[in-house]
Design an enzyme around this catalytic site. Sequence first.
Site, PDB file in Angstrom:
ATOM      1  N   VAL A   1      37.096  20.707  25.220  1.00 50.73           N
ATOM      2  CA  VAL A   1      38.078  19.745  24.705  1.00 50.73           C
ATOM      3  C   VAL A   1      38.015  18.468  25.540  1.00 50.73           C
ATOM      4  O   VAL A   1      38.181  18.514  26.761  1.00 50.73           O
ATOM      5  CB  VAL A   1      39.493  20.358  24.746  1.00 50.73           C
ATOM      6  CG1 VAL A   1      40.532  19.317  24.367  1.00 50.73           C
ATOM      7  CG2 VAL A   1      39.572  21.576  23.831  1.00 50.73           C
TER       8      VAL A   1
ATOM      9  N   THR B   1      37.284  31.708  36.373  1.00 48.01           N
ATOM     10  CA  THR B   1      37.954  32.565  37.349  1.00 48.01           C
ATOM     11  C   THR B   1      38.002  34.027  36.897  1.00 48.01           C
ATOM     12  O   THR B   1      37.852  34.940  37.708  1.00 48.01           O
ATOM     13  CB  THR B   1      39.385  32.025  37.585  1.00 48.01           C
ATOM     14  OG1 THR B   1      39.283  30.628  37.890  1.00 48.01           O
ATOM     15  CG2 THR B   1      40.074  32.741  38.716  1.00 48.01           C
TER      16      THR B   1
ATOM     17  N   CYS C   1      17.575  45.785  41.287  1.00 50.35           N
ATOM     18  CA  CYS C   1      16.394  44.911  41.111  1.00 50.35           C
ATOM     19  C   CYS C   1      16.773  43.599  40.450  1.00 50.35           C
ATOM     20  O   CYS C   1      15.928  42.730  40.274  1.00 50.35           O
ATOM     21  CB  CYS C   1      15.250  45.632  40.389  1.00 50.35           C
ATOM     22  SG  CYS C   1      15.282  45.558  38.599  1.00 50.35           S
TER      23      CYS C   1
ATOM     24  N   HIS D   1      46.625  44.724  40.074  1.00 51.11           N
ATOM     25  CA  HIS D   1      47.564  44.753  41.204  1.00 51.11           C
ATOM     26  C   HIS D   1      48.894  45.404  40.845  1.00 51.11           C
ATOM     27  O   HIS D   1      49.353  45.323  39.710  1.00 51.11           O
ATOM     28  CB  HIS D   1      47.811  43.330  41.703  1.00 51.11           C
ATOM     29  CG  HIS D   1      46.642  42.744  42.426  1.00 51.11           C
ATOM     30  ND1 HIS D   1      46.306  43.117  43.703  1.00 51.11           N
ATOM     31  CD2 HIS D   1      45.715  41.826  42.045  1.00 51.11           C
ATOM     32  CE1 HIS D   1      45.236  42.450  44.084  1.00 51.11           C
ATOM     33  NE2 HIS D   1      44.841  41.657  43.092  1.00 51.11           N
TER      34      HIS D   1
ATOM     35  N   GLU E   1      46.596  32.224  39.220  1.00 50.30           N
ATOM     36  CA  GLU E   1      45.543  32.862  40.025  1.00 50.30           C
ATOM     37  C   GLU E   1      45.959  34.316  40.182  1.00 50.30           C
ATOM     38  O   GLU E   1      46.750  34.825  39.383  1.00 50.30           O
ATOM     39  CB  GLU E   1      45.400  32.124  41.360  1.00 50.30           C
ATOM     40  CG  GLU E   1      46.712  31.909  42.082  1.00 50.30           C
ATOM     41  CD  GLU E   1      46.533  31.822  43.579  1.00 50.30           C
ATOM     42  OE1 GLU E   1      45.626  32.478  44.105  1.00 50.30           O
ATOM     43  OE2 GLU E   1      47.306  31.118  44.223  1.00 50.30           O
ATOM     44  N   SER E   2      45.434  35.006  41.179  1.00 52.26           N
ATOM     45  CA  SER E   2      45.802  36.402  41.373  1.00 52.26           C
ATOM     46  C   SER E   2      47.323  36.500  41.440  1.00 52.26           C
ATOM     47  O   SER E   2      47.950  35.692  42.127  1.00 52.26           O
ATOM     48  CB  SER E   2      45.204  36.916  42.691  1.00 52.26           C
ATOM     49  OG  SER E   2      45.599  38.237  42.913  1.00 52.26           O
TER      50      SER E   2
END
Lengths: 484, 420
Positions: free
Chosen positions: A173, A43, A445, A52, A345-346
Site C-alpha cells: 500500500v 515479525t 544441509c 506465552h 510485539e511479543s
Amino acid sequence: MEKRFDVAVVGGGAVGCAIARELCRYEQSVVLLEKESDVARGTSGRNSGVVHAGFNNPPGSLAARLCVEGCAGFATVCRELGVPYSSTGKLVVALEPEDAPALERLLAQGRQGGVPELELWTPRQTRAREPGIASCGALWSGSTGITNPILYTVALAENAQANGAEIILDFAVDAVDRAGDGFILRAGERALGADFVVNAAGLYADRVAALAGDENYRIYPCRGEYLVLDKQAAALLRTPVYPVPRPGVGGLGVHLTPTVDGNILIGPSAEYIDSRADTGTTAAVIERLWEEALRLLPALAQSRVVTAYAGLRSKTVPAGAQNFGDFIVEHSRATPNLINLAGIESPGLTASLPLARLVCRLLSEKKPLKLKADFRPERQRGEEFRSSPPERRRAMAAADPAAREIVCRCETVTRREILTALDNPLGVRSLTGIKVRSRAMTGRCQGGYCQQRLAATLRDEYGVRPEDIRLDGREAWVFTGEVK
Amino acid sequence: MRGEKIFRADVAVIGGGPAGLAAAAAARAAGAERVLVLEREPLAGGILNQCIHDGFGLVRFGEALTGPEYAGRFLRAAEERGVDIRTRTMTLELTAERRLRTLGPRGYETAEAGAVILAMGCRERTRGAIQIPGARPAGVFTAGVAQYYLNRQNMMIGRRALIVGSGDVGLIMARRLTLEGARVLAVVEKLPYAGGLARNVVQCLEDYDIPLLLNHTVTRIEGERRVERVTVARVDEAGRAVPGTERVWACDTVVLSVGLIPENELALQAGAEISPLTGGAVVNGDLQTSIPGVFACGNALHVHDLVDHVSAEAETAGQSAAAFIRAGTAARAEDRLIPIRPGAGVRYVVPFFLRPGARSLISLRVKEPMSRRRIEVRAGGRVLAARKFPRLTPAEMVRLTLREPAPPETETVEVMISDD
C-alpha cells in the site's frame, strides 16, 4: 472502477491474518493486503514461536489480558487449523541467588493477571525437568506452549480465504485516499476500495496510518537475532528456558526454545535499529547469543548451528524508555473508519485471535455485524510422511507414486508434500514459500540436496521459467536464465 | 508390522555413487550372492554425474575421464556382476541389527541384510554452519548446488560472483562460471593455503586470472532481496578479521566451498561410533564400523580428494562385507583391535584400528602444508610402512600400504612425521 470491499486489512502477519479470518465470521466482504510475496514474512515469521502464558506483562495491560485469553485457546485453534502445537510448559530460571526475588515478582504478576499453572520450583525440581540446566530455582509455567508461527499465520490466511476473504500478495500500500466515508487503497497502478481499513501493518503501522491521514504513531524497530541448532541437540532440552528478565533490555532475554520441528533456537538479542527491513545477523551478537546460551545450558557447547536469522519487534517506545509499551488497538483519532493496531510485539502471536476479536468489536461499534451461517473454522492439513507410523507410511506409498519419493532427506519430505506445498491456496510459488510449508530446505544441509529438485519441479512441472523463479520476494531472483 | 514383506539381501549398499558401485561389485566378486545398491537418484553414479570436467581416473585407469564416464565404468561393472541396483530409492532407517527401511518405486519396504555398506557420500558445509553474518538474500549457493544447477539443470546462477573457500568444487566452479560468462571476482580463503588440489588452483584460477585471496574471510553479506555486496577482510593468525582491512565487493552471487562433511545420519541412527576428526564412522582395517557387519567407505567414511582412491577403498569394504557374511558375526567379535594414533602434524588416520595380522591400507591427512618429510607407521620398534614426501598439504590425502602386519602383541600403532 476498482473492486470494493467492506473491510480491507493491511498486513499479512499473524495478527492481520487472524483479523481477516475473524472478520469472515460475519456477512461482509474482506480483503487482506500484504506487501510481500507471502504472508508471515515480517515479525510473525521471525520469532521464537512461543505461545506465552501472560505473566511477563503488567497485570491489567491489554497485552497481559489478551495473552492469557489467547494462550487458553491456542491449542484448540491449532487443532482447528491443522497447525503443530506442543504443550511444553516453560521455565524462567534464576541463574544467581539474587535473581530469586524476580521470580516471585513474576509469579505475583502472573497470578494477579489470572495466569494458570504457575509455581516456584526448587533447583531440584528444575533439574528433574531439565537435567542440563543449573539453576538456583525457577518459575514453572504449565500453560506455555510452542507452535510454528509461520504455519499458524499461513493457516489463518488460508482459512480466511476459504471463508471468502480475498488475500492479495505483493500489494504494498503506497496511498490511502479518502473516497466518501471509505477509502481507495493503492499499490502502484493497482487500486481497490474499502469502507473500513484495519491497519495491522506491524513495523509499518505508523506509515500506513500516516498514509490514511493519521500521524499519531511512531514505530521503533528493535532487532532480535537467533541461531537455529541442529536437531542432534534436541535431546538436550524439551522445555523453553528463559533467564530472569532484566529491565530495560527491550526483550525477554536470550532464551532457549525447542521448536515443534525438533530444533533448538537460541535468541533473541534486542537492539534498536533504524531500518525496518534489516533482518541481517551480526558477528558480535551471535557471539553473545552463544555465551548467554551456554550460561543456561552448558551442554550446548558441542551443538552445531544450522542457520541464523533475525526478526524486528515493532515497538511504540524508543530505546531507553522505562514505560511499558502496551498493545494499541483503537479507532483512529484522526481518520474515521480506520482501526489501528500498533506495538503488537511479543506476545502478539499468542494474542492474535483475541486481538482479532477485539477488532471485530470495535468494528461493530461502527456498523452492524451479522454472523455468517456457513463459516467453517477448520482447515485440512496434508498428511505428513515423517511423523506417520510405519504402517501408515506403507499405505501412503502404496496409494500414491508421489509419496514414494523423498525430496528432502534431512526433514524426510516426500514429493507429495512438496506438491501440496506448491499447490497452496494462496498461490505462493517461491522457494521460501515451499520451504516454510513443507520444511524442505530447513534441515542440516539447508537445501543442498533438495533445492535443485524444487527448482526443477517449478520449471518442469509448473512451467516457471528459470529467470522467474524466486527465493522469496519479487526481486529475489535465483537464476539469470538458461546456461547459454 | 502387519502384512509387512521383508526382503533379504546378503549385502545392502547404501548409496550408488562411486563408492557404492565399487563396493557392490567387489562384494559380488568376493562371493556375496544377493547384493543390493540403494540409490536415491534416478541414475546411479552419485556426485560424479554433475562433474562434467575431466581428470577422473588418472590413477586407476591412466586416463582423464569425465565424472559421468568414470561412473559409467563402475556402473557397467556392477551390472555385469549382477548387482541389483535400485534407483529412486531412499534409505530412511538403519538399525544395528542391519534392518533397513527404504522408500522407492516399490513402496515403503523393510530389508534385512547380512552386511551393510555405508556409502552415502558427503554433503557440503553451509553458510549457516560457518555463520557468515549479514542478510540472507537470494544468490548464496554452495559450490555443489551451483554445479548441479549449471551442469545438470542448465540454469545460470548469476553474473558477478565471489567464491568463498577454496575447496576443489569451489575452484572448479570459479572456472565453470567464468566459461559461462560470469565474472568471478576472487576466491576468498581463510587459511594461508588453498583447500583444493594444486592442479585445480593452476587450472581453474591462475589460467583465468582469478585472484586467490589467502588469509581473508567474509565478514558480511548484504542485499535485501538478492546479494548486492560482500565485505571481505584479512584475518590474523587466530583467524579473526582484522579491523580496517575490509574491502567491499559488489556482486550478485556468493558461492561457498567451505568444506565437505561425511553424510552419516544413518550411521548415527544405527548407533555407529563417529569420529569427530573425520565426521565418518570409526572403522578398523577391514573398514568395519563399531557395529558388526556394518562397513563404511568413500566420502561417507572420510572426504577424499580423488575418486580413484574412493573406488579402491570401497572395494576393500565390499570384500570385507563378503567375508563377514561367510564367517558370521561370532568369529569377529573376539578380535583384539590395535588402535592407530595420529602423531604430531597428522590430522587424522583411517582406519582407527588394525586387526593383528592384517595388512591394511592407511589413509591420512596432515594438518598443514610442509615439505621434505618422512611418514612412518610404527608398531613399537617396528616400522610397518614408511615413505618420503617432498611436499605434503592438507588437500592431498596420503595413502600407505603396510608392508608387514602389526605384530599380535602391539599396543598401539603410531603414524609419525619427521624431517627427511
